[in-house]
Design a protein around this motif. Sequence first.
Motif, PDB file in Angstrom:
ATOM      1  N   ALA A 174      60.745  63.742  15.078  1.00 25.96           N
ATOM      2  CA  ALA A 174      59.992  63.989  16.315  1.00 25.96           C
ATOM      3  C   ALA A 174      58.588  64.496  16.032  1.00 25.96           C
ATOM      4  N   ASN A 175      57.678  64.094  16.884  1.00 25.55           N
ATOM      5  CA  ASN A 175      56.299  64.582  16.833  1.00 25.55           C
ATOM      6  C   ASN A 175      56.254  65.956  17.520  1.00 25.55           C
ATOM      7  N   PRO A 176      55.880  67.016  16.792  1.00 33.19           N
ATOM      8  CA  PRO A 176      55.876  68.351  17.414  1.00 33.19           C
ATOM      9  C   PRO A 176      54.573  68.686  18.127  1.00 33.19           C
ATOM     10  N   ALA A 182      67.994  72.587  35.350  1.00 34.08           N
ATOM     11  CA  ALA A 182      67.390  73.847  34.890  1.00 34.08           C
ATOM     12  C   ALA A 182      65.891  73.868  35.174  1.00 34.08           C
ATOM     13  N   ILE A 183      65.219  72.741  34.974  1.00 36.87           N
ATOM     14  CA  ILE A 183      63.769  72.705  35.192  1.00 36.87           C
ATOM     15  C   ILE A 183      63.475  72.879  36.681  1.00 36.87           C
ATOM     16  N   LEU A 184      64.235  72.144  37.520  1.00 34.74           N
ATOM     17  CA  LEU A 184      64.020  72.253  38.965  1.00 34.74           C
ATOM     18  C   LEU A 184      64.295  73.680  39.425  1.00 34.74           C
ATOM     19  N   GLY A 195      61.127  73.582  25.733  1.00 36.27           N
ATOM     20  CA  GLY A 195      61.207  72.382  24.889  1.00 36.27           C
ATOM     21  C   GLY A 195      61.511  71.167  25.757  1.00 36.27           C
ATOM     22  N   SER A 196      62.758  70.724  25.724  1.00 36.53           N
ATOM     23  CA  SER A 196      63.165  69.614  26.580  1.00 36.53           C
ATOM     24  C   SER A 196      64.674  69.715  26.757  1.00 36.53           C
ATOM     25  N   VAL A 197      65.162  69.131  27.842  1.00 44.53           N
ATOM     26  CA  VAL A 197      66.597  69.210  28.106  1.00 44.53           C
ATOM     27  C   VAL A 197      67.165  67.837  28.430  1.00 44.53           C
ATOM     28  N   GLY A 198      68.480  67.713  28.237  1.00 43.91           N
ATOM     29  CA  GLY A 198      69.163  66.475  28.609  1.00 43.91           C
ATOM     30  C   GLY A 198      69.748  65.763  27.411  1.00 43.91           C
ATOM     31  N   GLY A 243      68.414  68.193  22.263  1.00 47.64           N
ATOM     32  CA  GLY A 243      67.829  67.056  21.545  1.00 47.64           C
ATOM     33  C   GLY A 243      66.788  67.521  20.539  1.00 47.64           C
ATOM     34  N   ILE A 244      65.582  66.950  20.628  1.00 43.84           N
ATOM     35  CA  ILE A 244      64.523  67.341  19.690  1.00 43.84           C
ATOM     36  C   ILE A 244      63.907  68.697  20.050  1.00 43.84           C
ATOM     37  N   GLY A 245      64.290  69.274  21.201  1.00 43.38           N
ATOM     38  CA  GLY A 245      63.695  70.536  21.661  1.00 43.38           C
ATOM     39  C   GLY A 245      63.660  71.614  20.579  1.00 43.38           C
ATOM     40  N   SER A 255      56.329  59.244  13.163  1.00 43.41           N
ATOM     41  CA  SER A 255      56.645  57.824  13.312  1.00 43.41           C
ATOM     42  C   SER A 255      56.184  57.244  14.653  1.00 43.41           C
ATOM     43  N   ASP A 256      56.117  58.074  15.699  1.00 41.53           N
ATOM     44  CA  ASP A 256      55.723  57.554  17.014  1.00 41.53           C
ATOM     45  C   ASP A 256      54.260  57.139  17.063  1.00 41.53           C
ATOM     46  N   ILE A 257      53.416  57.720  16.212  1.00 41.13           N
ATOM     47  CA  ILE A 257      51.983  57.386  16.253  1.00 41.13           C
ATOM     48  C   ILE A 257      51.500  56.683  14.980  1.00 41.13           C
ATOM     49  N   PRO A 277      56.297  69.945  26.807  1.00 42.56           N
ATOM     50  CA  PRO A 277      55.838  68.569  26.565  1.00 42.56           C
ATOM     51  C   PRO A 277      56.193  67.698  27.761  1.00 42.56           C
ATOM     52  N   ILE A 278      55.463  66.608  27.988  1.00 45.75           N
ATOM     53  CA  ILE A 278      55.839  65.733  29.111  1.00 45.75           C
ATOM     54  C   ILE A 278      57.048  64.868  28.759  1.00 45.75           C
ATOM     55  N   HIS A 279      57.350  64.749  27.460  1.00 50.31           N
ATOM     56  CA  HIS A 279      58.475  63.876  27.084  1.00 50.31           C
ATOM     57  C   HIS A 279      59.810  64.592  27.255  1.00 50.31           C
ATOM     58  N   GLY A 280      60.897  63.825  27.130  1.00 48.61           N
ATOM     59  CA  GLY A 280      62.235  64.376  27.249  1.00 48.61           C
ATOM     60  C   GLY A 280      62.803  64.772  25.893  1.00 48.61           C
ATOM     61  N   SER A 281      64.129  64.818  25.822  1.00 51.41           N
ATOM     62  CA  SER A 281      64.799  65.366  24.639  1.00 51.41           C
ATOM     63  C   SER A 281      65.006  64.326  23.534  1.00 51.41           C
ATOM     64  N   ALA A 282      64.573  63.085  23.773  1.00 45.61           N
ATOM     65  CA  ALA A 282      64.608  62.009  22.773  1.00 45.61           C
ATOM     66  C   ALA A 282      65.901  61.991  21.947  1.00 45.61           C
ATOM     67  N   PRO A 283      67.059  61.842  22.614  1.00 42.92           N
ATOM     68  CA  PRO A 283      68.328  61.879  21.873  1.00 42.92           C
ATOM     69  C   PRO A 283      68.408  60.808  20.784  1.00 42.92           C
ATOM     70  N   ASP A 284      67.646  59.722  20.943  1.00 39.51           N
ATOM     71  CA  ASP A 284      67.713  58.635  19.949  1.00 39.51           C
ATOM     72  C   ASP A 284      67.185  59.056  18.577  1.00 39.51           C
ATOM     73  N   ILE A 285      66.353  60.095  18.523  1.00 42.30           N
ATOM     74  CA  ILE A 285      65.823  60.517  17.211  1.00 42.30           C
ATOM     75  C   ILE A 285      66.153  61.976  16.887  1.00 42.30           C
ATOM     76  N   ALA A 286      66.940  62.637  17.749  1.00 42.26           N
ATOM     77  CA  ALA A 286      67.191  64.080  17.577  1.00 42.26           C
ATOM     78  C   ALA A 286      67.915  64.382  16.271  1.00 42.26           C
ATOM     79  N   SER A 301      50.593  57.767  23.655  1.00 42.27           N
ATOM     80  CA  SER A 301      51.466  58.511  22.742  1.00 42.27           C
ATOM     81  C   SER A 301      52.141  59.665  23.463  1.00 42.27           C
ATOM     82  N   ILE A 302      53.379  59.415  23.857  1.00 46.22           N
ATOM     83  CA  ILE A 302      54.149  60.368  24.654  1.00 46.22           C
ATOM     84  C   ILE A 302      54.408  61.672  23.877  1.00 46.22           C
ATOM     85  N   GLY A 303      54.442  61.611  22.567  1.00 45.67           N
ATOM     86  CA  GLY A 303      54.721  62.806  21.753  1.00 45.67           C
ATOM     87  C   GLY A 303      53.538  63.745  21.594  1.00 45.67           C
ATOM     88  N   MET A 304      52.426  63.427  22.277  1.00 43.52           N
ATOM     89  CA  MET A 304      51.192  64.197  22.108  1.00 43.52           C
ATOM     90  C   MET A 304      50.833  65.041  23.326  1.00 43.52           C
TER      91      MET A 304
HETATM   92  P1  NAD Z   1      62.245  60.678  26.301  1.00 43.67           P
HETATM   93  O1  NAD Z   1      60.890  61.154  26.662  1.00 43.67           O
HETATM   94  O2  NAD Z   1      63.189  61.699  25.790  1.00 43.67           O
HETATM   95  O3  NAD Z   1      62.136  59.502  25.219  1.00 43.67           O
HETATM   96  C1  NAD Z   1      61.464  58.271  25.466  1.00 43.67           C
HETATM   97  C2  NAD Z   1      61.105  57.603  24.114  1.00 43.67           C
HETATM   98  O4  NAD Z   1      60.031  58.335  23.519  1.00 43.67           O
HETATM   99  C3  NAD Z   1      62.246  57.639  23.101  1.00 43.67           C
HETATM  100  O5  NAD Z   1      62.223  56.464  22.347  1.00 43.67           O
HETATM  101  C4  NAD Z   1      61.910  58.833  22.228  1.00 43.67           C
HETATM  102  O6  NAD Z   1      62.408  58.728  20.903  1.00 43.67           O
HETATM  103  C5  NAD Z   1      60.399  58.834  22.250  1.00 43.67           C
HETATM  104  N1  NAD Z   1      59.879  60.221  22.133  1.00 43.67           N
HETATM  105  C6  NAD Z   1      59.877  61.170  23.100  1.00 43.67           C
HETATM  106  N2  NAD Z   1      59.337  62.304  22.620  1.00 43.67           N
HETATM  107  C7  NAD Z   1      59.008  62.066  21.342  1.00 43.67           C
HETATM  108  C8  NAD Z   1      58.409  62.863  20.317  1.00 43.67           C
HETATM  109  N3  NAD Z   1      58.061  64.143  20.508  1.00 43.67           N
HETATM  110  N4  NAD Z   1      58.215  62.299  19.096  1.00 43.67           N
HETATM  111  C9  NAD Z   1      58.543  61.018  18.885  1.00 43.67           C
HETATM  112  N5  NAD Z   1      59.104  60.219  19.806  1.00 43.67           N
HETATM  113  C10 NAD Z   1      59.335  60.731  21.028  1.00 43.67           C
HETATM  114  O7  NAD Z   1      62.843  59.976  27.628  1.00 43.67           O
HETATM  115  P2  NAD Z   1      64.308  59.399  27.890  1.00 43.67           P
HETATM  116  O8  NAD Z   1      64.837  58.750  26.668  1.00 43.67           O
HETATM  117  O9  NAD Z   1      64.183  58.627  29.128  1.00 43.67           O
HETATM  118  O10 NAD Z   1      65.193  60.667  28.223  1.00 43.67           O
HETATM  119  C11 NAD Z   1      66.045  61.335  27.277  1.00 43.67           C
HETATM  120  C12 NAD Z   1      66.627  62.570  27.942  1.00 43.67           C
HETATM  121  O11 NAD Z   1      65.570  63.503  28.231  1.00 43.67           O
HETATM  122  C13 NAD Z   1      67.323  62.299  29.273  1.00 43.67           C
HETATM  123  O12 NAD Z   1      68.487  63.082  29.320  1.00 43.67           O
HETATM  124  C14 NAD Z   1      66.306  62.750  30.305  1.00 43.67           C
HETATM  125  O13 NAD Z   1      66.911  63.152  31.502  1.00 43.67           O
HETATM  126  C15 NAD Z   1      65.671  63.907  29.605  1.00 43.67           C
HETATM  127  N6  NAD Z   1      64.301  64.252  30.081  1.00 43.67           N
HETATM  128  C16 NAD Z   1      63.983  65.562  30.047  1.00 43.67           C
HETATM  129  C17 NAD Z   1      62.704  65.950  30.385  1.00 43.67           C
HETATM  130  C18 NAD Z   1      62.362  67.395  30.289  1.00 43.67           C
HETATM  131  O14 NAD Z   1      63.055  68.135  29.617  1.00 43.67           O
HETATM  132  N7  NAD Z   1      61.290  67.843  30.920  1.00 43.67           N
HETATM  133  C19 NAD Z   1      61.740  64.990  30.753  1.00 43.67           C
HETATM  134  C20 NAD Z   1      62.097  63.639  30.720  1.00 43.67           C
HETATM  135  C21 NAD Z   1      63.396  63.279  30.389  1.00 43.67           C
END
Ligand code: NAD
Length: 348
Positions: free
Chosen positions: A284-286, A83-85, A64-67, A5-7, A325-327, A270-279, A251-254
């Motif tokens: 993405a916020n780095p 992989a993380i576990l 970065g992030s996975v999924g 994703g955004i990783g 865009s997230d902030i 980062p605590i956030h995931g791979s944000a496939p919706d914006i990858a 702000s999850i991207g921070m």
């Molecule tokens: P997510 O954290 O990826 O995204 C949640 C929302 O926050 C989305 O709208 C996304 O666009 C936004 N967002 C997240 N990070 C951002 C950033 N850096 N900049 C701007 N916007 C950001 O959570 P999700 O959508 O529930 O999960 C997506 C995938 O990520 C799933 O496959 C999930 O299993 C995986 N995941 C991985 C990790 C990890 O790698 N440690 C943690 C959580 C979820």
Amino acid sequence: MAGDGIGPEIMTEALKVLDVLKRDGLKIETEWALVGGAAYDAVGHPLPPATLALAKSADAVLFGSVGGPQYDALPREHRPEKAILGLRKECDFFANLRPANVFPELADASTLKPEVVAGLDIMIIRELTGDIYFGEPRSISGEKGQRVGINTMHYTEAQIRRIMHVGFRTARQRNNKLCSIDKMNVLEAMQLWRDIAIEIAPEYPDVELTHMLVDNAAMQLIRNPKQFDVMVAGNLFGDILSDEASMLTGSIGMLPSASLDANGKGLYEPIHGSAPDIAGRGLANPLAQILSAAMMLRYTFNLPDTANRIEDAVRKTLAQGLRTSDIAKPNEVKASTSEMGDAVVANM
Ligand code: NAD
């Protein structure tokens, strides 16, 4: 390990920052490894042996992030999140550090009043290997209508001791205040938790140890979060409180995080995931990834000044008004992932 994703996009920006430090004399060797869905696509496993071997031989893993939705139907052992576990288990990363800080410029992104959160800077430490998530016995048994569900809160002295030491040492790197979270009024496992905290405290006479019941802690985090410096909690309570604290910032991207072993080796992500919706769109916020690199320099490489240099550059970039865009507010100009990374580099 950039992952999915955004990783890869946000990792590119964190590596720009490390490149500046290398140019200025930081001696750090970096190697790349495939992980998560990217590794599954390439070699059929989310944590290939070569990746695990590299992680074991490294001092730190910047992750970065996975999924992604394309992997959701795979058998559980092939899912990217495995992989993380796997890395946590194989490298014995038992301590999870999650800072929750609010840059003054972003105080209005929180759902709480800006004056409650502006300048917030707390650290939540969560134990990752024990507690009710792993304790035995565990089961659902009995006939329908009379079934019983059982889980067991289980902590050994050794498990409590090592996470407490992380708590005290982390407090020393900050403002010397440690709040231990428990539920000793009703749970024996948590009575042991408190007893061990009190037993260890004399080894750290410069750190002020306090105790708080978890229900009160959940309330105090909302009422007056700035009263805390470092909080240390077991796996279950830490899971809940760290999510609560991260949402105070809005702000999850921070937000970066670290998972450490007993010797200071760590996985930083980062605590956030791979944000496939914006990858793949440069949205993405780095900053969470860049701040994860700063945490790595502080907690594994013991270079607080270098970590501060990155964090100061991030602060300056936000003060200059740059917003991904997230902030960003609706009427604000939005910076791309690489514009944000370049601005941090320029401010270093
Ligand atoms: P997510 O954290 O990826 O995204 C949640 C929302 O926050 C989305 O709208 C996304 O666009 C936004 N967002 C997240 N990070 C951002 C950033 N850096 N900049 C701007 N916007 C950001 O959570 P999700 O959508 O529930 O999960 C997506 C995938 O990520 C799933 O496959 C999930 O299993 C995986 N995941 C991985 C990790 C990890 O790698 N440690 C943690 C959580 C979820």
